[in-house]
Design an enzyme around this catalytic site. Sequence first.
Site, short mmCIF file in Angstrom:
data_model
loop_
_atom_site.label_atom_id
_atom_site.label_comp_id
_atom_site.label_asym_id
_atom_site.label_seq_id
_atom_site.Cartn_x
_atom_site.Cartn_y
_atom_site.Cartn_z
N ASN A 90 -9.75 -0.15 -0.36
CA ASN A 90 -8.36 0.08 -0.36
C ASN A 90 -8.00 -0.42 -1.92
OD1 ASN A 90 -5.54 0.36 -0.29
ND2 ASN A 90 -5.97 -1.13 1.97
N CYS A 122 0.70 -1.12 -0.43
CA CYS A 122 0.13 -0.11 0.25
C CYS A 122 0.62 1.39 -0.01
CB CYS A 122 -0.62 -0.02 1.25
SG CYS A 122 -2.13 -1.48 1.19
N HIS A 155 -2.87 8.16 1.72
CA HIS A 155 -3.63 6.10 1.06
C HIS A 155 -5.25 6.05 1.95
CE1 HIS A 155 -3.99 2.22 0.76
NE2 HIS A 155 -3.91 1.30 1.87
O1 UT7 Z 1 -3.88 -0.78 3.10
C1 UT7 Z 1 -3.21 -1.67 4.20
C2 UT7 Z 1 -3.34 -1.08 5.64
N1 UT7 Z 1 -4.52 -2.37 6.15
C3 UT7 Z 1 -5.37 -0.94 6.41
O2 UT7 Z 1 -4.72 0.17 7.13
C4 UT7 Z 1 -6.16 -1.97 7.05
C5 UT7 Z 1 -6.15 -1.74 9.13
N2 UT7 Z 1 -7.16 -2.34 9.29
C6 UT7 Z 1 -8.69 -1.87 9.50
O3 UT7 Z 1 -8.89 -1.71 9.19
C7 UT7 Z 1 -9.76 -2.71 10.56
O4 UT7 Z 1 -8.82 -3.28 11.50
C8 UT7 Z 1 -11.05 -3.31 9.95
C9 UT7 Z 1 -11.79 -2.82 9.13
C10 UT7 Z 1 -10.20 -4.70 9.25
C11 UT7 Z 1 -11.67 -4.57 10.36
O5 UT7 Z 1 -11.98 -3.37 11.81
P1 UT7 Z 1 -11.86 -3.55 13.05
O6 UT7 Z 1 -12.94 -2.54 14.10
O7 UT7 Z 1 -10.47 -3.76 13.53
O8 UT7 Z 1 -12.44 -5.03 13.19
P2 UT7 Z 1 -12.07 -6.56 14.14
O9 UT7 Z 1 -11.38 -6.55 13.29
O10 UT7 Z 1 -12.04 -6.63 15.52
O11 UT7 Z 1 -13.31 -7.29 14.24
C12 UT7 Z 1 -14.58 -6.84 14.88
C13 UT7 Z 1 -15.82 -8.02 14.89
C14 UT7 Z 1 -15.31 -9.41 15.14
O12 UT7 Z 1 -16.42 -10.28 15.53
P3 UT7 Z 1 -16.19 -10.66 17.03
O13 UT7 Z 1 -14.74 -10.83 17.54
O14 UT7 Z 1 -16.58 -8.60 17.99
O15 UT7 Z 1 -17.53 -11.40 16.64
C15 UT7 Z 1 -15.27 -10.01 13.23
O16 UT7 Z 1 -15.16 -11.21 12.61
O17 UT7 Z 1 -16.30 -7.86 12.99
C16 UT7 Z 1 -15.88 -8.64 13.00
N3 UT7 Z 1 -15.81 -8.90 11.02
C17 UT7 Z 1 -17.37 -8.60 10.96
N4 UT7 Z 1 -18.55 -8.15 10.02
C18 UT7 Z 1 -18.99 -7.97 9.62
C19 UT7 Z 1 -14.76 -8.81 10.50
N5 UT7 Z 1 -15.70 -8.49 9.53
C20 UT7 Z 1 -16.69 -8.09 9.41
C21 UT7 Z 1 -17.56 -8.12 8.31
N6 UT7 Z 1 -18.99 -7.36 8.32
N7 UT7 Z 1 -16.57 -7.50 6.59
#
Ligand code: UT7
Length: 325
Positions: A282, A115, A252
């Site tokens: 992204n 990225c 980004h």
């Molecule tokens: O460009 C390169 C760099 N990449 C990034 O910058 C990405 C960085 N990370 C992020 O943007 C975020 O961490 C995400 C958007 C990927 C995820 O958001 P988050 O607030 O960190 O969520 P999480 O991974 O902590 O997940 C929270 C909950 C989980 O459920 P439980 O364990 O709390 O029951 C996930 O299973 O959300 C669930 N979850 C979803 N639910 C509905 C994960 N993906 C999804 C989804 N739809 N697509």
Amino acid sequence: MTAIRSVVLGCGSYLPERILTNAELASRIDTSDEWIVQRTGIRERHVAAEGEFTSHLAIKAARAALHHARLDAQAIDLIVLATSTPDNTFPATAVAVQEGLGINHGAAFDLQAVCSGFVFALATADSFLRAGTYKRALVIGAETFSRILDWNDRGTCVLFGDGAGAVVLEAQTEPGKSSDRGVLTTHLRSDGRHKSKLYVDGGPSSTQTVGLLRMEGREVFKHAVGMITDVIVDAFNATGLTADDIDWFIPHQANKRIIDASAHKLHIAPQKVVLTVDLHGNTSAASIPLALAVAVKDGRVKKGDLLLLEAMGGGFTWGSALVRW
Ligand code: UT7
């Protein structure tokens, strides 16, 4: 004392026609428009058609940038293409772009910093131009991440999109001040201790497969804002410029929450932030030049404006650039 600067002559972009909405994703996997918008700011993304490769997107973006710069392709003697989704393992996708543009002089190569690729490519081209090695460069970010996504992994497949953006740079002599036009400073960083937090689980040497993207999203998120703001502070320290001098912050586009938190920490006003993550998702190395092209086309970015670019991604890699338009 004068200085050679890499001045931007033009920019352009290309997005594949097909739009994939959150609603369509929600009809296929266990996710919702509400979750995706709240956690990321993404509403839709573009996806390349069958038979549409990274080089095809890159050539269209490059042609648009050359048109904007009012320059013939033959004036270009360097192509640096940032991508993590090349057409083939080798040769470089950049040579396919070179051929597509009808150029057979100078040099063309790919650069891989995921990225952060566009910022790394901009810094690389800028170094060559300032050294006098080349005169005019095309710097391209182009990706087809749809090809390396696990479409059953809701934690990653909702985040990424395809697209390409490009800028044309020319070495010009400027007064050597922070009011100069062109690339004023670039700062690149990497830390391989984080390499397994965002990676593709295949490759020619390890598995002889292409592999799919894997990410510990929360881990990436945890590091993102600190890394981004640190390397921006490096850019300010190197130039004596401050957040108040910035006309446009063009980050980004990974996650609106990361962008908002970074701008807030740096005291950059929300109205100075260019946001395209809602419509593009992204697009990895393509996201900054895609956002730049939007803000140039709609008239926000004007000659003389100071732009702050930054990115962070797999590796980890991260970097910043200050560019006067
Ligand atoms: O460009 C390169 C760099 N990449 C990034 O910058 C990405 C960085 N990370 C992020 O943007 C975020 O961490 C995400 C958007 C990927 C995820 O958001 P988050 O607030 O960190 O969520 P999480 O991974 O902590 O997940 C929270 C909950 C989980 O459920 P439980 O364990 O709390 O029951 C996930 O299973 O959300 C669930 N979850 C979803 N639910 C509905 C994960 N993906 C999804 C989804 N739809 N697509």
